[in-house]
Design an enzyme around this catalytic site. Structure first.
Site, mmCIF file in Angstrom:
data_model
loop_
_atom_site.group_PDB
_atom_site.id
_atom_site.type_symbol
_atom_site.label_atom_id
_atom_site.label_comp_id
_atom_site.label_asym_id
_atom_site.label_seq_id
_atom_site.Cartn_x
_atom_site.Cartn_y
_atom_site.Cartn_z
ATOM 1 N N GLU A 176 -50.312 30.821 -29.356
ATOM 2 C CA GLU A 176 -48.974 31.388 -29.258
ATOM 3 C C GLU A 176 -48.748 32.632 -30.122
ATOM 4 O OE1 GLU A 176 -46.455 30.228 -27.181
ATOM 5 O OE2 GLU A 176 -48.101 29.057 -26.324
ATOM 6 N N SER A 205 -24.921 -33.159 -24.966
ATOM 7 C CA SER A 205 -25.261 -34.035 -26.089
ATOM 8 C C SER A 205 -25.963 -33.308 -27.225
ATOM 9 C CB SER A 205 -26.148 -35.189 -25.605
ATOM 10 O OG SER A 205 -25.441 -35.993 -24.682
#
Length: 819
Positions: free
Chosen positions: A88, A481
């Site tokens: 770059e 239960s």
């Protein structure tokens, strides 16, 4: 004359030059008037991925709008920096924001390309790209380029080269949703930046110009060509030796994409619950952009075990409901793999495979397996097949009209035909394929630490791909239960003992209007006379529980249910004593954890610690201070001691008594299937009216597991689908895996507990010749009685009836006794 002409030209040129310079200055001045404030870069905090980790540090999931992990420049390897500079901006360290030689080359190229329709060539430096990416748009115009150049010069005058590089390498978009080199490294190669090879670094540096054009799967030739160009630049710039260059250039481009979503198998429900909690605490923006680092309580091994136990249990029950037929039917003429690939599958039911019947006759069927996916997302051209033997389909029952659901099939062709699309999977412990069926019933399992509330595993259903609804935390169901232990714990904490006797006989409850009478029934529609509290919970007696709650008063039960965190506002009616109120698996399992830990309050959590993007801890579940832990050296001082977590909500002796009674449920009661684990375990089954919900919640000294099974739209599961037959085996299977290779640790007995030999039926002190004798736990100052009062049964004066051993014999064996 000649000199005068040249003087005239010089004057004109000078004027034009001044005018041009003035025009340029004006343009530059105009462009500089509305430049963004480049100093905001100093405070820039880019959106960063939030990462969720398991307790062992392994990655669970990530959440982000932009998949980015921010790395300081000093943690980025030199080879990564060299690759991006070569690709770059090779003159990055020598220019002051603009590369004038590069600009000149770009002008020449663009003049040559005039009228060709080609996109103008740029000469942007890394600094200019920072200016564009952070402060400007991507608009293609000379005004934007001028602003970019002005900003680049100013940025160079304000920030160091290292700071500019850090901004660039963390912001640049590199394809497949990756922002910055750290995210790209993980998403392309499943590696950290420090683990990348030279070739892999060069590939990432090749991407900024046009990531989609260099996609390694869709455009592999372009990607390799561009990567090799970057390698050549690195070599020419002196960053690589010739050997390194040649070796890297000849390396194949191999990527290993990291899929989105949960990274640990079977952890989808857990990860989503953590995401929902983070969203609730911090909001959407901080969740998806804040870069939070979350250490969860997840134990990956327990999570896999929990899912396996739940899935096997759901499949086991679903098979008892019969074979419902194929998922789909296709024409196998031509490419059956392509046709099969068009059918949606459940992606998280590994190791199941979708398959189509290619041939079927008598004892076997030849199944074509659904092709896998290539990295491009396309179906693999490979075609695989497997044999489904009769043994793998013998569980199936046809459901056609007039067929007996209980009949045995004689061949695979009784169940399948050519073109049927089904799931098949390997049978446990063998390579034989079995016919599989996506169960209609669903459920959940939760595993947590009773001492801290840390949730080790959580599975909210059969398949997250099919339904994201979390039945462990979002489904409100009646526990039946499974709530009874808290009614009994309330009694034990308020003067009752395990040997207290309650009358198990018909009772009528006026619902308040004088007309609506409730007559609770036991599961077997029978009554058993005077029974101890221990026997009542071991055999899950409904009528005894109602009488006990009536004797104490429901407001007291409601208060204890609130203390245990099961309900926030339980209605104080007697039906609630049988678990008619709705709660979640996680809340109920956490309440059992308080029984297991000696009665101390704990808060369930899926999160241990949260850190912000800078590593500062902003949340910690365990807030206890460790005084003396941070000393620099040991000088014969005592070891630091952490305080206990939570307040004491019930007497620790009460907690041990109820644990002992729940051990009896496993040893002699409704959950004897759990005994095969071979470790001390306690727990309680739960089954609601019409068998719409089946539960088992139980624990070892250091692990609590809650299991729920039921249809999402509640409906009866069948009379035999009780908590003991459907949910308890799932608990058993998980505990067998989780406790394998561990020592059998008994439940911890608090100081002061006394064990007495009693008659298990009467609750009285054991006598010679008694048949069923057990050791019962009593609190300090308590002992077995010589006679007992029957709770829920009075004499003609309304006083509790007191019975001595001789009367007890008459009551239980005489023809004209009390019951």
């Amino acid at each position: 004359m000649f000199l005068r002409f040249f003087g005239f030209l010089f004057t004109i040129g000078t004027v034009l030059g001044i005018v041009a310079a003035a025009a340029v200055a004006y343009i530059v001045w105009g462009a500089s008037q509305d430049l963004p404030d480049y100093e905001v870069l100093a405070q820039y905090e880019p959106p960063v991925t939030t990462r969720i980790h398991a307790a062992d540090g392994s990655l669970v999931a990530e959440y982000a709008r932009e998949r980015r992990l921010y790395l300081p420049i000093n943690t980025i390897p030199d080879r990564m920096i060299h690759a991006f500079l070569s690709a770059e901006d090779k003159n990055f360290y020598s220019h002051s924001g603009l590369d004038y030689s590069g600009i000149a080359r770009a002008i020449i190229v663009n003049i040559r390309n005039l009228g060709s329709g080609r996109r103008p060539v740029g000469a942007s430096t890394i600094t200019q790209q920072v200016a564009k990416n952070f402060l400007l748009t991507s608009e293609q115009s000379y005004e934007r380029k001028l602003k970019e150049a002005l900003l680049a010069i100013r940025i160079e005058g304000t920030f160091s080269k290292a700071e500019i590089l850090e901004l660039y390498l963390n912001e640049i978009y590199l394809g497949i949703g990756s922002y910055g080199v750290a995210a790209a490294s993980l998403n392309y190669f499943s590696k950290s930046v420090s683990e990348l090879s030279i070739a892999e670094v060069a590939f990432l540096a090749a991407l900024p110009k046009a990531p989609n054009n260099y996609h390694p799967i869709r455009h592999p030739e372009n990607a390799i060509e561009r990567r090799n160009w970057v390698l050549e630049r690195m070599y020419l710039n002196g960053y690589l030796t010739s050997e390194e260059y040649e070796s890297a250039k000849s390396t194949p481009l191999t990527v290993q994409f990291r899929p989105p979503g949960a990274q640990i198998f079977a952890a989808e429900y857990f990860a989503e619950e953590v995401r929902r909690e983070l969203y609730r605490i911090y909001g959407e923006s901080r969740l998806y952009e804040g870069g939070l680092s979350v250490r969860t309580t997840l134990d990956p091994a327990f999570q896999v075990m929990a899912r396996r136990a739940l899935v096997n249990g759901l499949v086991r029950f679903d098979r008892t409901r019969g074979w419902r037929g194929a998922e789909a039917h296709i024409d196998i003429d031509g490419d059956w793999g392509a046709a099969l690939g068009e059918i949606d599958i459940l992606s998280d039911v590994t190791p199941w495979r979708m398959a189509v019947v290619l041939e079927v006759s008598g004892p076997r069927a030849i199944m074509g397996l659904r092709p896998g996916l290539l990295p491009t997302g396309e179906l693999s051209p490979a075609r695989e097949s497997a044999e489904l033997p009769l043994a793998g389909a013998e569980w199936a029952r046809e459901t056609l009209e007039g067929n007996n659901l209980g009949s045995e099939i004689k061949g695979v062709d009784d169940v399948l035909e050519v073109g049927d699309v089904v799931y098949i999977g390997p049978s446990d412990g063998s390579e034989i394929w079995e016919l599989m069926q996506n169960p209609e019933v669903d459920g959940a399992i939760t595993v947590l630490d009773p001492h801290t509330g840390r949730v080790h595993a959580l599975v909210g259903g059969f398949s997250y791909a099919e339904s994201e609804f979390n039945r462990a935390t979002q489904a409100l169901r009646q526990p039946g239960s499974a709530f009874k232990p808290f009614v009994y714990a309330t009694a034990l904490d308020n003067g009752y003992t395990p040997s207290s006797v309650v009358m198990d006989a018909p009772v009528e409850i006026d619902q308040g209007n004088g007309q609506d009478i409730w007559r609770p029934q036991n599961y077997g529609r029978e009554f058993y006379g005077p029974s101890t509290l221990r026997l009542g919970i071991e055999r899950s007696r409904n009528v005894m529980t109602v009488r006990l709650a009536q004797d104490m008063g429901m407001p007291l039960v409601v208060e204890y249910a609130r203390r245990f965190g099961i309900y926030d506002d339980l209605s104080p009616v007697l039906a609630m004593s049988l678990g008619a109120g709705e709660t979640t698996v996680l809340r109920l399992a956490n309440a059992y954890g308080m029984l297991a830990n000696g009665g101390r309050q704990i808060v369930p959590t899926l999160i241990d610690r949260i850190q912000d993007r800078w590593g500062h801890t902003i949340f910690r579940h365990d807030e206890r201070a460790c005084l003396g832990c941070a000393v620099e050296s040991w000088n014969n001082q005592d070891e630091p001691v952490l305080s206990e977590i939570g307040t004491q909500i019930i007497n620790p002796h009460t907690a041990y008594q109820i644990t002992s009674m729940l051990e009896g449920v496993v040893q002699r009661g409704t959950a004897t299937t759990v005994r095969s684990v071979g470790h001390p375990l306690a727990g309680k089954t739960g089954t609601t009216n019409e068998v719409r919900d089946a539960w088992f919640v139980g624990y070892s000294p250091d692990l609590v597991v809650g299991v729920f099974i039921g249809y999402d739209n509640p409906r009866p599961m069948g009379r035999r689908a009780t908590g003991g037959s459907v949910a308890a085996p799932i608990f058993r299977d998980f505990m067998a895996m989780a406790l394998a290779d561990t020592s059998a640790i008994p439940f911890r007995t608090p100081p002061g507990i006394q064990l007495f030999r009693i008659n298990a039926k009467t609750g009285l002190r054991a006598q010679p010749g008694d048949e069923l004798v057990i050791n019962e736990a009593f609190k300090p100052g308590e002992s077995p009685p010589d006679s007992y009062s029957i709770i829920g049964f009075t004499d003609e004066l309304g006083r509790p009836l007191t019975v001595d051993p001789q009367s007890d014999i008459a009551i239980r064996s005489g023809t004209g006794g009390l019951y």
